[in-house]
Write a protein that holds these residues in place. Structure first.
Motif, mmCIF file in Angstrom:
data_model
loop_
_atom_site.group_PDB
_atom_site.id
_atom_site.type_symbol
_atom_site.label_atom_id
_atom_site.label_comp_id
_atom_site.label_asym_id
_atom_site.label_seq_id
_atom_site.Cartn_x
_atom_site.Cartn_y
_atom_site.Cartn_z
ATOM 1 N N VAL A 55 13.431 17.919 -27.097
ATOM 2 C CA VAL A 55 14.523 18.387 -26.222
ATOM 3 C C VAL A 55 14.145 18.379 -24.739
ATOM 4 O O VAL A 55 14.969 18.067 -23.884
ATOM 5 C CB VAL A 55 15.044 19.787 -26.659
ATOM 6 C CG1 VAL A 55 14.008 20.891 -26.456
ATOM 7 C CG2 VAL A 55 16.336 20.137 -25.946
ATOM 8 N N SER A 56 12.877 18.692 -24.422
ATOM 9 C CA SER A 56 12.536 18.863 -23.001
ATOM 10 C C SER A 56 12.666 17.548 -22.230
ATOM 11 O O SER A 56 12.757 17.552 -21.008
ATOM 12 C CB SER A 56 11.125 19.427 -22.850
ATOM 13 O OG SER A 56 10.191 18.528 -23.388
ATOM 14 N N ALA A 57 12.712 16.417 -22.941
ATOM 15 C CA ALA A 57 12.793 15.115 -22.253
ATOM 16 C C ALA A 57 14.226 14.740 -21.912
ATOM 17 O O ALA A 57 14.460 13.650 -21.395
ATOM 18 C CB ALA A 57 12.169 14.029 -23.129
ATOM 19 N N ARG A 58 15.224 15.611 -22.218
ATOM 20 C CA ARG A 58 16.600 15.131 -22.026
ATOM 21 C C ARG A 58 17.512 16.112 -21.288
ATOM 22 O O ARG A 58 18.617 16.416 -21.734
ATOM 23 C CB ARG A 58 17.224 14.687 -23.345
ATOM 24 C CG ARG A 58 17.036 15.611 -24.509
ATOM 25 C CD ARG A 58 17.889 15.154 -25.678
ATOM 26 N NE ARG A 58 18.193 16.253 -26.548
ATOM 27 C CZ ARG A 58 17.520 16.546 -27.657
ATOM 28 N NH1 ARG A 58 16.498 15.808 -28.024
ATOM 29 N NH2 ARG A 58 17.889 17.578 -28.391
ATOM 30 N N ALA A 59 17.048 16.567 -20.117
ATOM 31 C CA ALA A 59 17.925 17.358 -19.246
ATOM 32 C C ALA A 59 19.046 16.458 -18.716
ATOM 33 O O ALA A 59 18.827 15.251 -18.591
ATOM 34 C CB ALA A 59 17.119 17.900 -18.073
ATOM 35 N N THR A 83 18.131 22.963 -16.331
ATOM 36 C CA THR A 83 16.769 23.161 -16.838
ATOM 37 C C THR A 83 16.877 23.937 -18.148
ATOM 38 O O THR A 83 17.916 24.543 -18.437
ATOM 39 C CB THR A 83 15.914 23.999 -15.867
ATOM 40 O OG1 THR A 83 16.475 25.318 -15.816
ATOM 41 C CG2 THR A 83 15.886 23.399 -14.467
ATOM 42 N N LEU A 84 15.780 23.969 -18.916
ATOM 43 C CA LEU A 84 15.809 24.734 -20.173
ATOM 44 C C LEU A 84 16.021 26.216 -19.877
ATOM 45 O O LEU A 84 16.673 26.924 -20.642
ATOM 46 C CB LEU A 84 14.513 24.503 -20.951
ATOM 47 C CG LEU A 84 14.462 23.169 -21.708
ATOM 48 C CD1 LEU A 84 13.068 22.903 -22.240
ATOM 49 C CD2 LEU A 84 15.491 23.146 -22.847
ATOM 50 N N ARG A 85 15.480 26.708 -18.756
ATOM 51 C CA ARG A 85 15.669 28.118 -18.397
ATOM 52 C C ARG A 85 17.150 28.429 -18.182
ATOM 53 O O ARG A 85 17.629 29.510 -18.538
ATOM 54 C CB ARG A 85 14.832 28.405 -17.133
ATOM 55 C CG ARG A 85 14.693 29.874 -16.791
ATOM 56 C CD ARG A 85 13.910 30.610 -17.890
ATOM 57 N NE ARG A 85 13.214 31.791 -17.397
ATOM 58 C CZ ARG A 85 13.778 32.922 -17.078
ATOM 59 N NH1 ARG A 85 15.079 33.064 -17.192
ATOM 60 N NH2 ARG A 85 13.060 33.943 -16.631
ATOM 61 N N LEU A 130 9.802 31.456 -24.339
ATOM 62 C CA LEU A 130 10.695 30.625 -25.162
ATOM 63 C C LEU A 130 10.798 29.210 -24.596
ATOM 64 O O LEU A 130 10.767 28.223 -25.339
ATOM 65 C CB LEU A 130 12.101 31.248 -25.220
ATOM 66 C CG LEU A 130 12.404 32.201 -26.362
ATOM 67 C CD1 LEU A 130 13.806 32.800 -26.194
ATOM 68 C CD2 LEU A 130 12.307 31.494 -27.721
ATOM 69 N N VAL A 131 10.886 29.129 -23.258
ATOM 70 C CA VAL A 131 10.956 27.801 -22.620
ATOM 71 C C VAL A 131 9.660 27.025 -22.893
ATOM 72 O O VAL A 131 9.709 25.831 -23.231
ATOM 73 C CB VAL A 131 11.222 27.932 -21.103
ATOM 74 C CG1 VAL A 131 11.013 26.589 -20.390
ATOM 75 C CG2 VAL A 131 12.643 28.439 -20.855
ATOM 76 N N ALA A 132 8.511 27.713 -22.799
ATOM 77 C CA ALA A 132 7.227 27.028 -23.066
ATOM 78 C C ALA A 132 7.219 26.477 -24.491
ATOM 79 O O ALA A 132 6.742 25.360 -24.743
ATOM 80 C CB ALA A 132 6.062 27.998 -22.852
#
Ligand code: HEC
Ligand code: HEC
Length: 231
Positions: A182-186, A196-198, A224-226
């Protein structure tokens, strides 16, 4: 009279004959279909899903409204039904709706759809970056699985989705997305409201109906974001 201007060297011209390549063709019809430009609209699946990932765009569709391009890498076939509304039960339905109706392509044969499925299933998600702070990832993982917080009820293993539609505060139910890679697709969420995930924890972007995070301290949201960044 000879021109005084220097002449540019043109490309070398080769005689176009047949060249015998050894062995059978290894062309993958599934890969080819994904990259085929439809005659009427001139776009391919790969135009919006480069390398079978996503283009980072939030598109505005006439009837649907805002829709963030989803990735098709990382085992997408195990997350059917498809699209944010979950209205495409399988790849054959999606090809009819997207390739034929929207893109103006010629209806593919069942065999071609099978081979397309095989190609999509072969593309892995981007690997997550190694975490800066492993302890934060571990704390975030524990929160994610804490029944009080509730993330794992919807984002359930193995694909981190229960493949159901849920209303997390938009007044409309959307397919629970897989969180793999998921983190690769903002930006995130169906309408891209989280840059951002935050931001996903911002009440304006789903908020409290999206897991019970109201009792969590800012440092716990960071944990949670980490964890999300490690998936
Ligand atoms: C104009 C850009 C665009 C094109 C062209 C496009 N897609 Fe998509 N794709 C999207 C968007 C946007 C979504 C989310 C749509 C929605 O929820 O309504 C999506 C979603 C998907 C999904 C669902 C993923 C999931 O997790 O549910 C699959 C599978 C998919 N596309 C495959 C394809 C294939 C195969 C083609 C070619 C036939 C294609 N797409 C062409 C933009 C595009
Ligand atoms: C009731 C089911 C449910 C629960 C509980 C839940 N989610 Fe979700 N999650 C969803 C749905 C549905 C979406 C898509 C909503 C949208 O796009 O509008 C989503 C989207 C996301 C996204 C964005 C993914 C993307 O591809 O854009 C992230 C990140 C996320 N959730 C993390 C979490 C975390 C962390 C928790 C726990 C605090 C959690 N979710 C709890 C259903 C749930």
């Amino acid at each position: 009279m000879p021109s005084s201007r220097p002449r540019r060297a043109g490309p070398a011209v080769f005689d176009r004959g047949d060249v015998d390549l050894p062995g059978d063709s290894v062309r993958d019809p599934g890969h080819a279909l994904f990259h085929e430009r439809s005659m009427s609209r001139g776009i391919a699946c790969a135009s919006c899903h480069p390398e079978a990932h996503e283009d980072g765009h939030t598109w505005r569709f006439d009837k649907l409204g805002l829709r963030r391009t989803q990735t098709v890498a990382g085992g997408v076939l195990k997350t059917a039904p498809f699209h944010w509304s979950g209205d495409q039960s399988d790849l054959a339905h999606l090809m009819q709706e997207v390739f034929v109706s929207r893109m103006g392509g010629v209806r593919p044969l069942d065999r071609e759809i099978e081979l397309l499925a095989r190609f999509l299933d072969s593309v892995p998600a981007f690997p997550a970056s190694p975490p800066d702070d492993l302890a934060a990832v571990r704390r975030g993982e524990a929160l994610f699985h804490d029944p009080q917080v509730g993330c794992a009820t919807c984002h359930a293993r193995p694909m981190l989705t229960n493949n159901r539609n849920e209303d997390v505060g938009f007044g409309e139910a959307f397919q629970v997305p897989s969180l793999i890679g998921v983190s690769a697709r903002a930006p995130f969420m169906h309408d891209g409201c989280a840059k951002t995930l935050r931001d996903r924890f911002d009440p304006a972007c789903g908020g409290d109906r999206h897991g019970d995070v109201s009792a969590l301290a800012p440092a716990q949201l960071d944990d949670l974001v980490a964890y999300l960044e490690s998936l």
